[in-house]
Enzyme design. Structure first.
Site, PDB file in Angstrom:
ATOM      1  N   CYS A 132       0.827  -1.209   0.000  1.00  0.00           N
ATOM      2  CA  CYS A 132       0.000   0.000   0.000  1.00  0.00           C
ATOM      3  C   CYS A 132       0.859   1.257   0.000  1.00  0.00           C
ATOM      4  O   CYS A 132       1.303   1.706   1.067  1.00  0.00           O
ATOM      5  CB  CYS A 132      -0.936  -0.025   1.208  1.00  0.00           C
ATOM      6  SG  CYS A 132      -1.903   1.488   1.330  1.00  0.00           S
ATOM      7  N   CYS A 135      -0.497   4.105   2.087  1.00  0.00           N
ATOM      8  CA  CYS A 135      -0.321   3.983   3.540  1.00  0.00           C
ATOM      9  C   CYS A 135       1.130   4.235   3.933  1.00  0.00           C
ATOM     10  O   CYS A 135       1.388   4.862   4.952  1.00  0.00           O
ATOM     11  CB  CYS A 135      -0.675   2.566   4.018  1.00  0.00           C
ATOM     12  SG  CYS A 135      -2.126   1.868   3.269  1.00  0.00           S
ATOM     13  N   ASP A 136       2.070   3.711   3.155  1.00  0.00           N
ATOM     14  CA  ASP A 136       3.452   3.625   3.636  1.00  0.00           C
ATOM     15  C   ASP A 136       4.456   4.484   2.863  1.00  0.00           C
ATOM     16  O   ASP A 136       5.597   4.627   3.305  1.00  0.00           O
ATOM     17  CB  ASP A 136       3.914   2.162   3.600  1.00  0.00           C
ATOM     18  CG  ASP A 136       3.027   1.289   4.470  1.00  0.00           C
ATOM     19  OD1 ASP A 136       2.554   1.790   5.506  1.00  0.00           O
ATOM     20  OD2 ASP A 136       2.787   0.127   4.111  1.00  0.00           O
TER      21      ASP A 136
END
Ligand code: NAP
Length: 307
Positions: A132, A135-136
């Site tokens: 992701c 997200c990261d």
């Protein structure tokens, strides 16, 4: 209390089903899962959802759908379903020890990211291995990153990661991308993106965090190593159907099999919509369309059953 419609899953399919069911006065309950909103929560710009000429962020689109479903009275439960029994009516759905009973069900549990299943990948998940970018990506400012895959997701992740990374290397197992031409061109032409063709990742190397990837060229069988600080896997998805095994008919890949009206499953009164059924189109707009169909099918079925 027996509900009329219970929806499992809260991506575009589930939320659209909720909006339609709520507006039909069916007072739906939605078990939205601990990670609500589905895969669009893990994406950035959505440029192809009709009605947003300047694009919209995936999480913003899902928040808007969520608000719309709640506005018409959907009861939302932020838990995961742990067990279902569709062999008795009303149908039974458990969230831990809590039992929900409903005359009809809409399954919209979506799909989840696939992993490469190579040494080091699991151990270093969260320490440089991710599926992701949204997200990261933030954690990889001025770092070197690899993205594995050749589809639209891989292109999207690679392009997104250039916002943070000093360099992004796309690693693909063939010599052409599966992605749409426009997305592939954007990635190939990006000054921060390199492509390694015909290559698989054999091992993710690193002690505390990812330091390199061991690669193999599938045409020459030559091995090599590339130094990176992170690896983003973007190789497709699997349907989230483990709780429906032995309950609903599933195909070989685990997707729910539906009938000629598209959303009817092998159990009468249980409908399914979105990526849990559809492994061909897999778009937010097609999932939303199917969610609408499932709600209308459930409504008609309830009407018919009441007669
Ligand atoms: P996908 O289209 O199925 O592509 C998966 C890619 O991963 C393929 O290139 C595949 O290689 C590769 N792959 C699969 N298993 C692998 C393995 N074990 N090792 C190495 N490589 C592997 O999946 P996706 O990119 O997630 O896209 C899914 C759907 O969503 C598509 O319909 C796509 O168009 C859509 N989507 C659209 C957008 C957008 O329009 N903004 C963004 C994201 C996704 P091969 O090519 O060799 O099979």
């Amino acid at each position: 209390m027996t509900h009329k419609v219970l929806i499992i899953g809260s991506g575009p399919a589930g939320l659209t089903a909720a909006i339609y069911a709520a507006r039909a006065d069916l007072e739906p309950v939605m078990i939205e899962g601990m990670q609500r909103g589905g895969q669009l929560m893990l994406t950035t710009d959505v440029e192809n959802y009709p009605g947003f000429p300047n694009g919209i962020l995936g999480p913003d689109l899902m928040e808007a759908m969520h608000e719309q479903a709640e506005r018409f009275g959907t009861q939302i439960v932020t838990q995961d379903v742990t067990k279902v029994d569709f062999s008795t009516t009303p149908f039974q759905v458990w969230v831990g020890d809590d039992l929900y009973e409903s005359e009809s069900i809409i399954v919209s549990t979506g799909a989840s990211a696939r992993w490469l299943d190579v040494p080091g990948e699991d151990r270093l998940r969260g320490f440089g291995v991710s599926a992701c970018a949204t997200c990261d990506g933030f954690f990889f400012r001025e770092k070197r990153l690899a993205v594995v895959g050749g589809g639209d997701s891989a292109m999207e992740e690679a392009i997104f990661l250039t916002k943070f990374a000093s360099k992004v290397t796309l690693i693909h197992r063939r010599d052409e991308f599966r992605a749409s031409k426009i997305m592939a061109r954007r990635a190939i032409e990006h000054p921060k993106i390199d492509v390694i063709w015909d290559t698989t990742v054999e091992e993710v190397v690193g002690d505390q965090a990812v330091t390199s990837l061991r690669l193999r060229n599938l045409k020459t069988d030559a091995e090599s190593e590339i130094d990176v600080d992170g690896m983003f896997v973007a190789i497709g998805h699997d349907p989230n159907t483990s709780i429906f095994q032995g309950v609903l008919d599933l195909d070989e890949a685990g997707y729910v099999i539906t009938g000629s009206n598209r959303t009817a499953t092998s159990v009468e009164g249980v409908f399914a919509a979105g990526d849990v059924v559809d492994h061909v189109y897999r778009q937010a707009v097609t999932a939303a369309g199917m969610g609408c169909e499932a709600a209308i099918d459930a409504e008609r079925w309830l009407d018919h059953a009441a007669r």
